[in-house]
Design a protein around this motif. Structure first.
Motif, PDB file in Angstrom:
ATOM      1  N   SER A  53       0.866  -1.176   0.000  1.00  0.00           N
ATOM      2  CA  SER A  53       0.000   0.000   0.000  1.00  0.00           C
ATOM      3  C   SER A  53       0.906   1.230   0.000  1.00  0.00           C
ATOM      4  O   SER A  53       2.123   1.124   0.171  1.00  0.00           O
ATOM      5  CB  SER A  53      -0.910  -0.006   1.224  1.00  0.00           C
ATOM      6  OG  SER A  53      -0.129   0.132   2.392  1.00  0.00           O
ATOM      7  N   GLU A 103     -10.663  -3.344  -5.921  1.00  0.00           N
ATOM      8  CA  GLU A 103      -9.310  -2.907  -5.579  1.00  0.00           C
ATOM      9  C   GLU A 103      -8.504  -2.819  -6.859  1.00  0.00           C
ATOM     10  O   GLU A 103      -8.713  -3.593  -7.787  1.00  0.00           O
ATOM     11  CB  GLU A 103      -8.641  -3.868  -4.604  1.00  0.00           C
ATOM     12  CG  GLU A 103      -7.296  -3.396  -4.091  1.00  0.00           C
ATOM     13  CD  GLU A 103      -7.364  -2.022  -3.426  1.00  0.00           C
ATOM     14  OE1 GLU A 103      -6.835  -1.066  -4.022  1.00  0.00           O
ATOM     15  OE2 GLU A 103      -7.966  -1.908  -2.340  1.00  0.00           O
ATOM     16  N   LEU A 126      -3.197  -0.171  -4.365  1.00  0.00           N
ATOM     17  CA  LEU A 126      -2.064  -1.052  -4.080  1.00  0.00           C
ATOM     18  C   LEU A 126      -1.131  -1.142  -5.288  1.00  0.00           C
ATOM     19  O   LEU A 126      -1.472  -0.689  -6.376  1.00  0.00           O
ATOM     20  CB  LEU A 126      -2.574  -2.455  -3.743  1.00  0.00           C
ATOM     21  CG  LEU A 126      -3.594  -2.556  -2.614  1.00  0.00           C
ATOM     22  CD1 LEU A 126      -4.079  -3.999  -2.479  1.00  0.00           C
ATOM     23  CD2 LEU A 126      -2.985  -2.058  -1.312  1.00  0.00           C
TER      24      LEU A 126
END
Length: 182
Positions: A53, A103, A126
């Motif tokens: 991250s 994500e 990410l």
């Protein structure tokens, strides 16, 4: 013999460049459970087990279970990428605020760690760890080819639902058509 058709002569000073491409339907190459043409690893295996991250913490693939994943092939030196990244960030943040199971994972084409770090610092999602270039190149071979920016959307089972979602996302800034399946 020059191999050039005499009925179509080239003039001095003219350079002829021929570009050829091979295409296949996404279902022929991109099934999440099917081995890559150049190897025997699935998309899930190629993704690896861990991502980073922005704050440097490690996020496991298992923690992303049940989410659609966007694999974002991009680089700081790519002007179209730098134009698309803020658009993607807006849609990403909106979907996250709405609690949507989504994500994004950056797969960086950057040339070095410093460029990657500077570019990734501007992103809310990410990334694949930059030093893991073998994983990047294998995933690029399976999903991206060499054109960027490229956004590939995977379903919860790691099957490709959109192999070129960049334009789908650009044309849907509210995320109404998420996950942009084709």
């Amino acid at each position: 013999s020059s191999g050039i058709n005499a009925e179509w002569p080239l003039r001095p000073g003219i350079l002829l460049v021929v570009i050829s491409a091979v295409s296949a339907a996404p279902s022929q190459l991109l099934d999440g459970n099917e081995a890559a043409p150049s190897g025997n690893r699935t998309i899930k295996e190629l993704l690896g087990d861990a991502f980073i991250s922005r704050d440097g913490t490690t996020v496991t693939l298992d923690s992303l279970k049940g989410k659609h994943l966007g694999i974002y092939f991009s680089a700081t030196w790519c002007h179209p990428c730098r134009r698309f990244t803020p658009v993607l960030a807006g849609v990403y943040n909106k979907l996250r605020e709405e609690g949507r199971a989504f994500e994004v994972i950056l797969a960086s084409y950057d040339m070095d760690q410093a460029a990657f770090d500077a570019y990734f610092a501007k992103m809310p999602w990410l990334a694949m760890p930059y030093p893991d270039r073998d994983r990047f190149f294998a995933l690029r071979e399976k999903l991206s080819g060499r054109w960027i920016p490229k956004m590939v959307i995977l379903d919860e089972e790691f099957n490709v639902v959109n192999s070129n979602a960049r334009y789908s996302i650009q044309n849907d800034p509210e995320g109404e058509n998420f996950p942009w399946a084709r």
